[in-house]
Design an enzyme around this catalytic site. Structure first.
Site, PDB file in Angstrom:
ATOM      1  N   HIS A  61      35.114  43.232  52.055  1.00 21.21           N
ATOM      2  CA  HIS A  61      33.749  42.923  51.619  1.00 21.21           C
ATOM      3  C   HIS A  61      33.527  41.438  51.908  1.00 21.21           C
ATOM      4  O   HIS A  61      34.474  40.639  51.811  1.00 21.21           O
ATOM      5  CB  HIS A  61      33.558  43.078  50.113  1.00 21.21           C
ATOM      6  CG  HIS A  61      33.748  44.449  49.551  1.00 21.21           C
ATOM      7  ND1 HIS A  61      34.979  44.976  49.288  1.00 21.21           N
ATOM      8  CD2 HIS A  61      32.845  45.379  49.165  1.00 21.21           C
ATOM      9  CE1 HIS A  61      34.829  46.188  48.754  1.00 21.21           C
ATOM     10  NE2 HIS A  61      33.543  46.470  48.675  1.00 21.21           N
ATOM     11  N   ASP A  79      35.055  39.214  49.251  1.00 18.18           N
ATOM     12  CA  ASP A  79      36.504  39.077  49.018  1.00 18.18           C
ATOM     13  C   ASP A  79      37.147  38.233  50.100  1.00 18.18           C
ATOM     14  O   ASP A  79      38.143  37.579  49.873  1.00 18.18           O
ATOM     15  CB  ASP A  79      37.284  40.396  48.778  1.00 18.18           C
ATOM     16  CG  ASP A  79      36.739  41.662  49.363  1.00 18.18           C
ATOM     17  OD1 ASP A  79      36.097  42.407  48.616  1.00 18.18           O
ATOM     18  OD2 ASP A  79      36.970  41.910  50.557  1.00 18.18           O
TER      19      ASP A  79
HETATM   20  C1  XLS Z   1      34.518  51.650  44.816  1.00 20.47           C
HETATM   21  C2  XLS Z   1      34.465  51.823  46.259  1.00 20.47           C
HETATM   22  C3  XLS Z   1      34.521  50.552  47.088  1.00 20.47           C
HETATM   23  C4  XLS Z   1      34.044  50.814  48.484  1.00 20.47           C
HETATM   24  C5  XLS Z   1      33.594  49.616  49.235  1.00 20.47           C
HETATM   25  O1  XLS Z   1      34.657  52.591  44.042  1.00 20.47           O
HETATM   26  O2  XLS Z   1      35.474  52.709  46.652  1.00 20.47           O
HETATM   27  O3  XLS Z   1      35.801  50.007  47.068  1.00 20.47           O
HETATM   28  O4  XLS Z   1      35.015  51.465  49.226  1.00 20.47           O
HETATM   29  O5  XLS Z   1      32.581  48.927  48.611  1.00 20.47           O
END
Ligand code: XLS
Ligand code: NI
Ligand code: NI
Length: 447
Positions: free
Chosen positions: A110, A113
Site C-alpha cells: 500500500h 506502508d
Molecule cells: C484487508 C485486506 C487488505 C487488502 C489490501 O482485510 O485483505 O489487506 O488486501 O488493501
C-alpha cells in the site's frame, strides 16, 4: 524466475541464509519440504504456477498490536531516532533482504506502508516518489517484481465514513490523491495488477445511508481510476478484493458474486477482475474454493490473497495458509482455468502476536509456500491421473447429445420438455457419490 540475493549493507535477518529446497525428509525448519521453484508440474515450473508474493504491510509494518494491547515485536528497522523517512528506507532494505532470502519472486504494497503518510498532499506525494525510486533500484538489483500496488483508503480517520463512498465529496476527492499516487507508483514499478480493497466502502447503519447513491459514486470513482490508469500506460488488471464486513458492518464488495454483478452493471468488467482472499470468502459464509469458482466462472479470477481464518472465530485472523484441503481446492480452480497470471498468490497473512522471532516470519512463509506447492501437486495429479474429471463429465453426460444437448443450446421449449418427460418416464436415480470424490482427494493427498 527466482530473484538474486540482495546484498544490502545491513543485515536485518542475521544467521538466516537463502531458504533452500531440501525435500520431505529434511528436519531443517528453515527449508522448503515441497516447494521446489524449478520443479516442473505439467507445462510449467512450480514458481510459474504459484507466482508467490510477500506483502509489505503485515510482515514489515504490523508489529502485533491488537485492540487489547500494543505491538509485541520491536523491529530493528523501526528502532532509533531517525525520521519516518529514514525508517521507511531501513524497512525497504529489510523487506528486500527478506524477499530474496525467502526466494519469493513478487511483492505487494500500500502507498502508506511503503512510505510515510502526510496530511500535506505535496509531502505525501514527495515521500512516495522518493520511496518508489529506491524500491525501483532494489527491484533492479534483485530481480524482484511487483505483483500489485494499492492505496490505503481505510486507516486515516478522514476515511471513517468511507473513501469513494463517503457522503462528503471532499473526502472522495482526497481519496483520489492517494489512488492517483499509488497508480503512478505501480506503473513506475512495473506492477502487474492494481488492487482496490474497499475497507470502509460500506455502512454501519442504513438509517443514515443512501446505499444506491454511495455505490454509484464507487462506480464513478473506479471508472475515473481506470481511465487515469490506462492514460498513464497501465495495461494490467484492476482487481477488486471482496470482503463482506470488518471494519464496516456491511461492505459493498461483499463476495465474488456481488462484485461480478457490480462490475457488469457498471461496465467495468473488461478492465476489472477479482482478488480473492481466503479469509474474506469464509467471512462471507462461503468456502475459499466457492468464491474462487464463482470468480473463475465469470472469467474474473485475477489473483489470490492466500491466508486462512480460524474456524471458531468470526473475524479476519489472516493466518498463514496451512490447510491442504484448502490449497488443493484452490489449485483445482486455478489449474482448471489455465493459471493465475498475471495474478499470483499473495501472502496477505500475519504471524501471530505471540510469534516474535524473525525466524517466525520465515517459517510462516515457508509453510504457506509448501502448503500451496503440495496443493498444486495434488490438484495436478487429480486432474491428470485420477478419474475425477471423467466422473464429473459423466455426471453431465445427458447434456452431451440428443435432447439434452439441444436443451443446453436453447433449442427446447417447455412443451418440448413436457413431451420428452412423457416419453421417458420416471428418471433413473443417480448417486452424487460425494463420499467417493472425497476419498479420491484423500487418496491423492497421501501419495
Ligand atoms: C484487508 C485486506 C487488505 C487488502 C489490501 O482485510 O485483505 O489487506 O488486501 O488493501
Ligand atoms: Ni487482502
Ligand atoms: Ni484480509
Amino acid at each position: 524466475m527466482s530473484p538474486q540475493v540482495f546484498t544490502g549493507d545491513t543485515t536485518y535477518f542475521p544467521g538466516i541464509d537463502r531458504i533452500a529446497f531440501e525435500g520431505p525428509d529434511s528436519d531443517n525448519p528453515l527449508a522448503f519440504k515441497v516447494y521446489d521453484a524449478n520443479k516442473t508440474i505439467g507445462d510449467r515450473t512450480m514458481a510459474e504456477h504459484l507466482r508467490f508474493a510477500a506483502c509489505y504491510w503485515h510482515s514489515f509494518c504490523g508489529n502485533g498490536a491488537d485492540p487489547f494491547g500494543p505491538g509485541s515485536r520491536a523491529y530493528p528497522w523501526d528502532a532509533g531516532t531517525g525520521t519516518a523517512l529514514h525508517k521507511a528506507e531501513a524497512r525497504l532494505d529489510a523487506a528486500f533482504e527478506f524477499f530474496t532470502k525467502l526466494g519469493v519472486p513478487y511483492w505487494c504494497f500500500h502507498d502508506i506502508d511503503l512510505s510515510p503518510d502526510a496530511d500535506d498532499i505535496g509531502e505525501y506525494e514527495q515521500n512516495l516518489r522518493h520511496m518508489v525510486t529506491l524500491a525501483k533500484q532494489r527491484q533492479q538489483a534483485t530481480g524482484m517484481q511487483l505483483l500489485w500496488g494499492t492505496a490505503n483508503l481505510f486507516s486515516h480517520p478522514r476515511y471513517m465514513n468511507g473513501a469513494s463512498t463517503n457522503p462528503d465529496f471532499a473526502v472522495v476527492a482526497r481519496a483520489a490523491v492517494q489512488v492517483k499516487a499509488a497508480l503512478d507508483a505501480t506503473v513506475e514499478l512495473g506492477g502487474a495488477n492494481y488492487v482496490f480493497w474497499g475497507g470502509r466502502e460500506g455502512y454501519a447503519s442504513l438509517h443514515n445511508t443512501q446505499m444506491k447513491r454511495e455505490q454509484d459514486h464507487m462506480a464513478r470513482f473506479l471508472t475515473a481510476a481506470r481511465d487515469y490508469g490506462r492514460s498513464i500506460g497501465f495495461t494490467g488488471n484492476f482487481l477488486i478484493e471482496p470482503k463482506p464486513m470488518e471494519p464496516m458492518k456491511h461492505q459493498y464488495d461483499f463476495d465474488s458474486a456481488t462484485c461480478v454483478g457490480f462490475l457488469r452493471a457498471h461496465g467495468l468488467d473488461q478492465d476489472f477482475k477479482l482478488n480473492i482472499e481466503a479469509n474474506h470468502a469464509t467471512l462471507s459464509g462461503h468456502s475459499f474454493e466457492h468464491d474462487l469458482q464463482v470468480a473463475s466462472d465469470a472469467g474474473m479470477l485475477g489473483s489470490i490473497d492466500a491466508n486462512r481464518g480460524n474456524p471458531q472465530n468470526g473475524w479476519d485472523t489472516d493466518q498463514f495458509p496451512s490447510d491442504l484441503y484448502d490449497t488443493v481446492g484452490a489449485m483445482l480452480v486455478v489449474l482448471r482455468q489455465g493459471g493465475l497470471a498475471p495474478g499470483g498468490l499473495n501472502f496477505d497473512a500475519k504471524v501471530r502476536r505471540e510469534s516474535t522471532d524473525a525466524e517466525d516470519l520465515f517459517a510462516a512463509h515457508i509453510g504457506g509456500m509448501d502448503a500451496f506447492a503440495r496443493g498444486l501437486e495434488v490438484a495436478h495429479a487429480l486432474l491428470e491421473a485420477s478419474p475425477l474429471e471423467t466422473w464429473r463429465r459423466e455426471r453431465y453426460a445427458s447434456f452431451d447429445a440428443g435432447d439434452g444437448l439441444a436443451f443446453a443450446n436453447g433449442e427446447r421449449g417447455l412443451q418440448d420438455l413436457h413431451a420428452i418427460a412423457l416419453r421417458s418416464g420416471e428418471p433413473r436415480q443417480r448417486s452424487g457419490r460425494q463420499e467417493l470424490y472425497e476419498n479420491l482427494v484423500n487418496q491423492y493427498l497421501r501419495r
